[in-house]
Design an enzyme around this catalytic site. Structure first.
Site, PDB file in Angstrom:
ATOM      1  N   GLU A   1       4.383  -6.769 -40.205  1.00 43.44           N
ATOM      2  CA  GLU A   1       3.151  -6.317 -39.563  1.00 43.44           C
ATOM      3  C   GLU A   1       3.524  -5.228 -38.562  1.00 43.44           C
ATOM      4  O   GLU A   1       4.027  -5.511 -37.469  1.00 43.44           O
ATOM      5  CB  GLU A   1       2.454  -7.474 -38.849  1.00 43.44           C
ATOM      6  CG  GLU A   1       1.169  -7.049 -38.157  1.00 43.44           C
ATOM      7  CD  GLU A   1       0.742  -7.980 -37.039  1.00 43.44           C
ATOM      8  OE1 GLU A   1      -0.431  -7.919 -36.642  1.00 43.44           O
ATOM      9  OE2 GLU A   1       1.588  -8.755 -36.547  1.00 43.44           O
TER      10      GLU A   1
ATOM     11  N   ASP B   1       5.093 -11.598 -38.690  1.00 48.26           N
ATOM     12  CA  ASP B   1       4.133 -11.356 -37.622  1.00 48.26           C
ATOM     13  C   ASP B   1       4.797 -10.540 -36.511  1.00 48.26           C
ATOM     14  O   ASP B   1       5.953 -10.788 -36.155  1.00 48.26           O
ATOM     15  CB  ASP B   1       3.643 -12.705 -37.076  1.00 48.26           C
ATOM     16  CG  ASP B   1       2.635 -12.544 -35.965  1.00 48.26           C
ATOM     17  OD1 ASP B   1       1.525 -12.057 -36.245  1.00 48.26           O
ATOM     18  OD2 ASP B   1       2.964 -12.892 -34.810  1.00 48.26           O
TER      19      ASP B   1
END
Length: 654
Positions: free
Chosen positions: A249, A216
């Site tokens: 990401e 993330d």
């Protein structure tokens, strides 16, 4: 004595029978001879907000649906500011807390929303029985926004656990990597002790049965290439954890290209291209085959929507299941890249206000992830692994896209009316009779021509698994760099050879790469012939490709826009304007603008003025234009290289 031995033997046989009866049976969906599946190039189910137990309970359906991996929501201990039941278990809405597990408070595995460490380990064990891999969504850039909620274990890390508490207030790498994202406490990722704690967490996940990670906010953690004042070796250190598959990401295409030196990356720009296509129903073959990130396709994770585009502003929440299916068909029809399917909440329906459905964290999503159409596409993706791809609009309409894979695989997306294909060109497929896995409709290929009926607003999938195939990583095309690199594949053949411009035949193995063009002149064409032999074939399988080198200086200009003239305009013009308080309205010329330069085929280009921002329109100087009358132009900024994908401008990748 003999009687005693016989009695003992009988007792042992009874005990063995009872043990066998009580032992877990092998999953019905798995062939005992099933081979180990790879995550890369397979299909990932994003079990968004599913608990560990729910994932385990649905593993049989997940495996049968053709997913090679399941991505969990973040698994570490997270904030608790509401009761562990009630509102604290809402996914979204005014009192929704799906984002709780994106605010970790410790490096311990298990949280009140998804389950315990023991339940996580059990889920991994069951996944392994079904030959499905587990990918953990790892939050290693930051902790919770509330400092008081963060564990002393983290706060007391030697050398300081966090960067200075200052929010991101501007652009640039320093702001992005050293400041607080959304006020979340930013981990001091330069600190070797922090790096070691993160590495220990990742290794613990692998020990418990995980096979990979999604990182993330990876873009918000510095790279070794960054300014020495804040660069670090965080990624080289923590990625050395034993995982099979890891991706970050990174939402910007240019940034993703740099991160791809270290890990697989998301291609969010390609997701925007897919969404634009499904909204308009127009799937232009040239636009659909261009990824946004300039990295090998094997390093790209793609999607129609992510949990962010679905949850945050809900920008994709209005898409219908059919629209998502259209986009998913493109992703599964492609070679090498790895698509991620977001499981929406059970009971959800299209629209920002209707997207939360039953609105319970931990429950299984809706049934769309295992619909017959999605299942057919998932299995197609893995069955066609290693074979080349060819995109075309065989009816000259962007409402019907055909993607061929290897010698015997095809996916067709039709967003329009029922269409009868009669003798359209099959660029890769061998002659034969095929049946659509979804509708059962029959298709035939004879003398390189495909015929059959494509139902209205549907997806067609047909293939012959295990059939011989020789192919390149892309179909015949022009290229605009000094060189072009191609990967040759050979699947289920006894021998494969290639030749260049009808030269000597050279044996090759699948995955071998060819780099061509360095010694070619502009507008010169090179021909590659692939030949495969197999006992399944009466005669060798031959495929011929050609690649023309075009003007490589096009992209040396500062700001360039490209246009594909699929409408067959006799002339193609580009009108560019800009508005500002200081200069008023600037134009490249009065309407219709200036003629675009013909590159090759249907491709045209235009070099924009040296302004900072632009609005671009295309027209034929005869009443036809895009965008339509009274609509604003398409926005561009200085330094961009963009192409119209049928609906919007997207980054141009040669």
């Amino acid at each position: 004595m003999k009687h005693i031995k016989a009695l003992i033997l009988i007792i042992l046989l009874i005990m063995l029978t009872l043990v066998a009866a009580c032992s877990p049976s092998e999953p019905d969906a798995i062939d005992e001879a099933a081979q180990e599946q790879s995550i890369q190039g397979g299909v990932i189910l994003h079990a968004f907000c599913w608990s560990f137990n729910i994932i385990a309970e649905n593993m049989a359906d997940i495996a049968a649906a053709g997913y090679t991996a399941v991505q969990t929501s973040p698994i570490t201990e997270c904030i608790i500011t509401h009761p562990q039941g009630g509102e604290g278990m809402n996914i979204g809405g005014p009192n929704g807390f799906w984002w709780y597990h994106y605010q970790p408070v410790s490096f311990n595995i298990g949280n009140f929303q998804l389950g315990t460490e023991e339940e996580f380990e059990n889920m991994c064990r069951i996944a392994d029985e079904y030959n499905v891999k587990i990918i953990v969504d790892a939050v290693v850039n930051h902790c919770a926004a509330s400092y008081d909620c963060i564990s002393d274990e983290i706060k007391n890390i030697p050398g300081g656990a966090f960067h200075a508490p200052a929010r991101i207030t501007g652009s640039g790498r320093y702001q992005a990597t050293q400041r607080q994202l959304l006020g979340l406490w930013d981990l001091n990722t330069q600190n070797p002790y922090v790096q070691q704690e993160v590495l220990n967490l990742l290794k613990r996940c692998i020990e418990l049965g995980a096979s990979g990670f999604r990182y993330d906010a990876a873009y918000h953690i510095e790279l070794p290439e960054d300014n020495p004042a804040f660069a670090s070796d965080f990624w080289p250190v923590v990625l050395d954890n034993g995982a099979e598959f890891q991706y970050g990401e990174v939402l910007g295409s240019a940034e993703a290209e740099v991160y791809a030196k270290y890990m697989n990356v998301t291609d969010a720009g390609y997701g925007h291209t897919i969404v634009s296509a499904v909204r308009s129903g127009l799937f232009n073959a040239s636009a659909m085959q261009r990824y946004s990130v300039n990295a090998p396709a094997s390093q790209l994770v793609t999607w129609v929507e992510s949990h962010d585009t679905f949850c945050n502003a809900g920008e994709t929440s209005d898409l219908t299941e059919k629209q998502i299916l259209y986009g998913w068909a493109v992703l599964c029809a492609r070679n090498d890249s790895t698509p991620l399917y977001l499981s929406r909440p059970a009971g959800s329906s299209p629209g920002v206000d209707n997207r939360w459905g039953n609105n319970i964290v931990g429950e299984r999503g809706n049934d769309a992830f295992k619909s017959p159409e999605v299942v057919a596409l998932n299995h197609f993706k893995t069955a066609m692994a290693g074979t080349g791809e060819y995109f075309s609009n065989p009816t000259d309409s962007d409402r019907l896209l055909m993607i061929e894979r290897g010698s015997t695989g095809v996916v067709i997306i039709n967003t329009g009316e029922q269409t009868v294909l009669s003798g359209v060109t099959a660029h890769l497929m061998i002659d034969g009779v095929y049946n659509d896995v979804i509708s059962g409709n029959e298709f035939t290929v004879m003398d390189g021509k495909l015929s059959g009926t494509v139902n209205a607003e549907t997806v067609v999938v047909f293939y012959k698994e295990g059939y011989p195939s020789v192919s390149l990583s892309q179909g015949s095309a022009d290229f605009f760099d000094d060189t072009i690199t191609l990967t040759v594949s050979a699947v289920n053949v006894d021998e494969a050879v290639y030749s260049i411009n009808d030269g000597a035949s050279i044996p090759y193995e699948s995955g071998y790469t060819l780099t061509l063009g360095a010694d070619m002149e502009i507008d010169e064409t090179v021909t590659i012939t692939l030949t495969g032999t197999s006992g399944k074939l009466d005669e060798p399988l031959v495929r011929v490709y050609s690649f023309a080198k075009r003007n490589v200086s096009l992209l040396n200009d500062d700001t360039v826009v490209f246009y594909i003239n699929t409408e067959g305009w006799d002339e193609v013009y580009c009108y560019v304007y800009s508005t500002s308080f200081e200069h008023g309205v600037l134009e490249n010329n009065r309407w219709p603008g200036e003629p675009m330069t013909h590159v090759s085929g249907d491709l045209y280009t235009y070099v924009l003025p040296e302004w900072d921002e632009f609005y671009v329109m295309f027209n034929n100087n005869a009443g036809e234009q895009f965008p339509l009358h009274n609509a604003p132009g398409l926005r561009m900024s200085r330094g961009q290289h963009m192409i119209l994908d049928g609906v919007q401008l997207v980054p141009y990748v040669p």
